[in-house]
Design a protein around this motif. Structure first.
Motif, PDB file in Angstrom:
ATOM      1  N   VAL A 165      -5.406   5.288   9.994  1.00  4.84           N
ATOM      2  CA  VAL A 165      -5.800   6.278   8.993  1.00  4.84           C
ATOM      3  C   VAL A 165      -6.550   5.584   7.852  1.00  4.84           C
ATOM      4  O   VAL A 165      -6.060   4.633   7.264  1.00  4.84           O
ATOM      5  N   LYS A 166      -7.741   6.059   7.560  1.00  2.06           N
ATOM      6  CA  LYS A 166      -8.516   5.537   6.440  1.00  2.06           C
ATOM      7  C   LYS A 166      -9.081   6.729   5.667  1.00  2.06           C
ATOM      8  O   LYS A 166     -10.103   7.291   6.028  1.00  2.06           O
ATOM      9  N   LYS A 167      -8.394   7.131   4.647  1.00  2.00           N
ATOM     10  CA  LYS A 167      -8.838   8.285   3.868  1.00  2.00           C
ATOM     11  C   LYS A 167      -8.307   8.165   2.453  1.00  2.00           C
ATOM     12  O   LYS A 167      -7.463   7.310   2.157  1.00  2.00           O
ATOM     13  N   TYR A 168      -8.781   9.058   1.586  1.00  2.51           N
ATOM     14  CA  TYR A 168      -8.380   9.008   0.178  1.00  2.51           C
ATOM     15  C   TYR A 168      -6.913   9.414   0.011  1.00  2.51           C
ATOM     16  O   TYR A 168      -6.149   8.766  -0.712  1.00  2.51           O
ATOM     17  N   ILE A 169      -6.531  10.507   0.677  1.00  2.45           N
ATOM     18  CA  ILE A 169      -5.161  11.018   0.589  1.00  2.45           C
ATOM     19  C   ILE A 169      -4.617  11.211   2.001  1.00  2.45           C
ATOM     20  O   ILE A 169      -5.276  11.808   2.853  1.00  2.45           O
ATOM     21  N   LEU A 170      -3.407  10.726   2.234  1.00  2.25           N
ATOM     22  CA  LEU A 170      -2.753  10.958   3.519  1.00  2.25           C
ATOM     23  C   LEU A 170      -2.217  12.385   3.557  1.00  2.25           C
ATOM     24  O   LEU A 170      -1.733  12.909   2.552  1.00  2.25           O
ATOM     25  N   ASP A 171      -2.303  13.012   4.721  1.00  2.00           N
ATOM     26  CA  ASP A 171      -1.680  14.330   4.851  1.00  2.00           C
ATOM     27  C   ASP A 171      -0.427  14.211   5.714  1.00  2.00           C
ATOM     28  O   ASP A 171      -0.070  13.124   6.173  1.00  2.00           O
ATOM     29  N   GLU A 172       0.231  15.339   5.958  1.00  5.58           N
ATOM     30  CA  GLU A 172       1.537  15.290   6.622  1.00  5.58           C
ATOM     31  C   GLU A 172       1.440  14.879   8.083  1.00  5.58           C
ATOM     32  O   GLU A 172       2.385  14.307   8.633  1.00  5.58           O
ATOM     33  N   ASP A 173       0.314  15.147   8.728  1.00  5.53           N
ATOM     34  CA  ASP A 173       0.127  14.687  10.108  1.00  5.53           C
ATOM     35  C   ASP A 173      -0.009  13.168  10.166  1.00  5.53           C
ATOM     36  O   ASP A 173       0.408  12.534  11.142  1.00  5.53           O
ATOM     37  N   ASP A 174      -0.600  12.570   9.131  1.00  4.04           N
ATOM     38  CA  ASP A 174      -0.823  11.122   9.121  1.00  4.04           C
ATOM     39  C   ASP A 174       0.482  10.331   9.072  1.00  4.04           C
ATOM     40  O   ASP A 174       0.546   9.199   9.554  1.00  4.04           O
ATOM     41  N   LEU A 196       1.895   7.343  -2.793  1.00  5.70           N
ATOM     42  CA  LEU A 196       2.090   6.369  -3.872  1.00  5.70           C
ATOM     43  C   LEU A 196       1.978   4.943  -3.339  1.00  5.70           C
ATOM     44  O   LEU A 196       1.396   4.062  -3.990  1.00  5.70           O
ATOM     45  N   LEU A 197       2.528   4.706  -2.160  1.00  7.05           N
ATOM     46  CA  LEU A 197       2.530   3.360  -1.582  1.00  7.05           C
ATOM     47  C   LEU A 197       1.199   3.017  -0.911  1.00  7.05           C
ATOM     48  O   LEU A 197       0.815   1.856  -0.828  1.00  7.05           O
ATOM     49  N   TYR A 198       0.501   4.027  -0.426  1.00  7.20           N
ATOM     50  CA  TYR A 198      -0.803   3.838   0.230  1.00  7.20           C
ATOM     51  C   TYR A 198      -1.905   3.559  -0.794  1.00  7.20           C
ATOM     52  O   TYR A 198      -2.760   2.688  -0.595  1.00  7.20           O
ATOM     53  N   SER A 199      -1.875   4.269  -1.911  1.00  2.00           N
ATOM     54  CA  SER A 199      -2.983   4.229  -2.871  1.00  2.00           C
ATOM     55  C   SER A 199      -2.907   3.078  -3.857  1.00  2.00           C
ATOM     56  O   SER A 199      -3.944   2.628  -4.359  1.00  2.00           O
ATOM     57  N   PHE A 200      -1.700   2.589  -4.149  1.00  2.00           N
ATOM     58  CA  PHE A 200      -1.560   1.604  -5.217  1.00  2.00           C
ATOM     59  C   PHE A 200      -0.605   0.477  -4.836  1.00  2.00           C
ATOM     60  O   PHE A 200       0.324   0.665  -4.043  1.00  2.00           O
ATOM     61  N   ASP A 201      -0.856  -0.674  -5.447  1.00  2.00           N
ATOM     62  CA  ASP A 201       0.160  -1.716  -5.523  1.00  2.00           C
ATOM     63  C   ASP A 201       0.910  -1.496  -6.833  1.00  2.00           C
ATOM     64  O   ASP A 201       0.299  -1.116  -7.847  1.00  2.00           O
ATOM     65  N   TRP A 202       2.203  -1.733  -6.817  1.00  2.00           N
ATOM     66  CA  TRP A 202       3.029  -1.448  -7.983  1.00  2.00           C
ATOM     67  C   TRP A 202       3.661  -2.724  -8.519  1.00  2.00           C
ATOM     68  O   TRP A 202       4.213  -3.524  -7.757  1.00  2.00           O
ATOM     69  N   LYS A 203       3.527  -2.917  -9.823  1.00  5.82           N
ATOM     70  CA  LYS A 203       4.059  -4.106 -10.484  1.00  5.82           C
ATOM     71  C   LYS A 203       4.906  -3.703 -11.684  1.00  5.82           C
ATOM     72  O   LYS A 203       4.760  -2.606 -12.225  1.00  5.82           O
ATOM     73  N   LEU A 204       5.748  -4.630 -12.110  1.00  2.60           N
ATOM     74  CA  LEU A 204       6.528  -4.409 -13.328  1.00  2.60           C
ATOM     75  C   LEU A 204       5.651  -4.672 -14.552  1.00  2.60           C
ATOM     76  O   LEU A 204       4.744  -5.511 -14.502  1.00  2.60           O
ATOM     77  N   PRO A 205       5.889  -3.963 -15.644  1.00  3.25           N
ATOM     78  CA  PRO A 205       5.170  -4.272 -16.891  1.00  3.25           C
ATOM     79  C   PRO A 205       5.412  -5.730 -17.294  1.00  3.25           C
ATOM     80  O   PRO A 205       6.442  -6.319 -16.963  1.00  3.25           O
ATOM     81  N   ASP A 206       4.449  -6.294 -18.009  1.00  5.39           N
ATOM     82  CA  ASP A 206       4.555  -7.695 -18.434  1.00  5.39           C
ATOM     83  C   ASP A 206       5.862  -7.939 -19.178  1.00  5.39           C
ATOM     84  O   ASP A 206       6.262  -7.148 -20.048  1.00  5.39           O
ATOM     85  N   GLY A 207       6.491  -9.048 -18.821  1.00  2.00           N
ATOM     86  CA  GLY A 207       7.727  -9.436 -19.501  1.00  2.00           C
ATOM     87  C   GLY A 207       8.993  -8.908 -18.867  1.00  2.00           C
ATOM     88  O   GLY A 207      10.094  -9.305 -19.263  1.00  2.00           O
ATOM     89  N   LEU A 208       8.865  -8.015 -17.890  1.00  2.00           N
ATOM     90  CA  LEU A 208      10.049  -7.460 -17.219  1.00  2.00           C
ATOM     91  C   LEU A 208      10.259  -8.123 -15.865  1.00  2.00           C
ATOM     92  O   LEU A 208       9.306  -8.430 -15.152  1.00  2.00           O
ATOM     93  N   LEU A 209      11.519  -8.327 -15.524  1.00  2.00           N
ATOM     94  CA  LEU A 209      11.899  -8.827 -14.205  1.00  2.00           C
ATOM     95  C   LEU A 209      12.547  -7.686 -13.429  1.00  2.00           C
ATOM     96  O   LEU A 209      13.011  -6.703 -14.020  1.00  2.00           O
ATOM     97  N   LYS A 210      12.601  -7.847 -12.106  1.00  2.00           N
ATOM     98  CA  LYS A 210      13.206  -6.776 -11.296  1.00  2.00           C
ATOM     99  C   LYS A 210      14.661  -6.546 -11.671  1.00  2.00           C
ATOM    100  O   LYS A 210      15.180  -5.445 -11.547  1.00  2.00           O
ATOM    101  N   GLU A 211      15.330  -7.600 -12.155  1.00  2.00           N
ATOM    102  CA  GLU A 211      16.727  -7.465 -12.576  1.00  2.00           C
ATOM    103  C   GLU A 211      16.861  -6.592 -13.829  1.00  2.00           C
ATOM    104  O   GLU A 211      17.956  -6.109 -14.143  1.00  2.00           O
ATOM    105  N   ASP A 212      15.753  -6.419 -14.560  1.00  2.00           N
ATOM    106  CA  ASP A 212      15.787  -5.602 -15.774  1.00  2.00           C
ATOM    107  C   ASP A 212      15.748  -4.097 -15.482  1.00  2.00           C
ATOM    108  O   ASP A 212      16.008  -3.283 -16.364  1.00  2.00           O
ATOM    109  N   ILE A 213      15.390  -3.757 -14.254  1.00  2.00           N
ATOM    110  CA  ILE A 213      15.336  -2.335 -13.883  1.00  2.00           C
ATOM    111  C   ILE A 213      16.749  -1.854 -13.585  1.00  2.00           C
ATOM    112  O   ILE A 213      17.391  -2.306 -12.642  1.00  2.00           O
TER     113      ILE A 213
END
Length: 497
Positions: A335-344, A456-473
């Motif tokens: 699949v290569k498109k802007y938005i995934l649909d439910e069939d994808d 959300l997972l297809y369109s972007f890579d997700w990072k923590l804001p600067d200065g935060l560690l995963k343990e801070d969540i």
């Protein structure tokens, strides 16, 4: 005011003692449990903001089934898959009733709906018709274009503000998205980006959810119900009910307007009004029944979808290994498109495993919805009297180390090698309940959840804001029937390289 309260308490002391001795209750056949006080029982020991955690601690002391005295009401708490199966399958009919709650009755038109209604012919007919006409696969699929359109708008909104130094408040965004999808499906309205109207609508929803989770003295000690009034609960209930009732009436009037223009696609209010008109029920379906069902769909669907989406993204950002695997699965497809649909997204087994693992660790309603026994029966070797309130602590049994290896670990792979599902047949995973009172809206909730997370997972890579560690969540939860993340999840979105 204080002196008046003291006077009232003093005046009531003698009648209370007499009443208690006349109506005292005994724990159901000596099921172990924490000791309580006269009249109030264990009520003073309970904190409604984290009942599932308290019950989990009690189960370590008293076992997988223990008893509570809630004022003049008897209750048991079940904390193992084996005993949950006895309640929700072997004795499902006996435990298909709901305990009466003052707040729930007011807000749901005297329980004229599906979630909180007593188990009777009215409930059976409403649920049957809703399953056939609202929650069927065909009907859920018919709303796919609405889900896709709203998810696309969300993705565009994130793109517009994308910057290495700007974070996205995913909690706020996903709550808004979920409510918009449901409002459009239910009655073709959107409260997104409408300023004061949007704010008022969300305030109404928050207040409704808070009032549902309140503890009302009149439910457990009827002659002390005046305390609820002094706490201002009656006034809050009346105001919130009136606000929603006016909204529902306005929507119904719009749908009944003969000059109304709309396309061929029916929304849920259209369906309900058609059922009312066609007299599909053995009883007279009233506008209160219609409003009650709308309430269920609006509140339950918005709550569960948004809460689970936030918890899924919380778990993924705290577990980069899992995030990488699920993103590779989605992005490596043809699949290569802007938005995934439910069939994808039908053939993304790891994404589905991530959702199951999220529902295992962070299920929306940790105690499900309480049940009530309609007659005497035996559970876990104990005799349970009629009218006993039953809590199933799904939060505890879904983290049972006797069932799950490393139960506190977020490990979706555990669902790749087995057929365990959340459809009510596997009692080690029951986030939506089981038996006759299982949530009928599972197909609608899962369709939205999969589409939201996949994009959300297809369109972007997700990072923590600067200065935060995963343990801070943090993973603290807000009080309520549905457990939302206490602190907003704020992440930085980046365009994949």
């Amino acid at each position: 005011m204080l002196s008046l309260l003291v006077l009232l308490v003093l005046c009531l002391t003698l009648p209370l003692i007499v009443f208690f001795h006349k109506h005292r209750t005994i724990r159901p056949h000596h099921i172990p449990g924490p000791k309580g006080l006269p009249i109030i029982g264990n009520l003073h020991q309970l904190d409604i903001s984290n009942l599932y955690l308290q019950f989990s601690q009690f189960s370590k002391i008293y076992g997988p089934i223990f008893s509570l005295q809630l004022g003049l009401r008897q209750a048991i708490v079940v904390s193992s898959a084996e005993i949950a199966k006895e309640v929700l399958k072997n004795n499902d009919l006996v435990f298909s009733n709901r305990p009466v709650s003052y707040g729930q009755k007011i807000l749901t038109y005297n329980a004229s709906e599906i979630v909180f209604s007593p188990y009777n012919e009215l409930w059976r007919e409403i649920k049957k018709n809703c399953v056939v006409h609202i929650f069927s696969s065909k009907r859920v699929s018919s709303y796919s274009s609405i889900r896709k359109f709203e998810v696309k708008k969300m993705i565009q909104k994130i793109y517009e503000h994308i910057d290495s130094s700007v974070y996205t408040n995913l909690s706020e965004l996903l709550i808004s998205l979920s409510s918009t999808i449901i409002c459009r499906i239910a009655f073709r309205r959107s409260y997104e980006d409408n300023g004061i109207e949007t704010s008022k609508f969300h305030d109404m929803l928050h207040e409704f959810q808070a009032l549902l989770a309140e503890c009302y003295f009149c439910d457990y000690i009827p002659f002390m119900g005046w305390i609820d009034k002094l706490r201002g609960l009656h006034g809050r209930l009346e105001r919130n009910f009136k606000e929603f009732d006016e909204l529902y009436q306005e929507i119904i009037d719009e749908h009944l307007d003969p000059n109304r223009q709309h396309d061929d696609d029916e929304d849920i209010v259209d369906v309900l009004l058609q059922l009312k008109k066609s007299r599909s029920f053995s009883f007279d379906l009233t506008f209160d029944h219609v409003k009650g069902v709308i309430t269920d769909i609006l509140v339950a669907a918005t709550d569960t979808t948004s809460a689970t989406s936030v918890w899924a993204m919380t778990a993924l950002i705290k577990n980069p290994r899992v995030m990488k695997i699920v993103q590779e699965e989605i992005r490596s497809s043809r699949v290569k498109k802007y938005i995934l649909d439910e069939d994808d997204i039908r053939n993304f087994p790891y994404l589905k495993a991530v959702i199951k693992e999220t529902l295992r660790l962070y299920l929306p309603a940790p105690l499900l919805v309480p049940r009530e026994s309609s007659e005497k029966c035996t559970i876990g070797g104990y005799q349970i009297p009629a009218r006993t309130i039953v809590y199933v602590n799904a939060w505890t049994l879904q983290r049972d180390p006797n069932i799950w290896k490393n139960p506190e670990e977020f490990y979706p792979e555990r669902f790749l090698d087995n057929s365990i599902n959340f459809l009510g047949q596997d009692f080690e995973l029951i986030p939506f309940g089981a038996g006759r009172r299982i949530c009928p809206g599972i197909p609608m909730a899962v369709a939205s959840l999969e589409l939201i997370l996949a994009n959300l997972l297809y369109s972007f890579d997700w990072k923590l804001p600067d200065g935060l560690l995963k343990e801070d969540i943090d993973t603290e939860m807000l009080p309520g029937i549905t457990q939302h993340k206490k602190n907003p999840l704020c992440l930085v979105a980046k365009i994949p390289m």
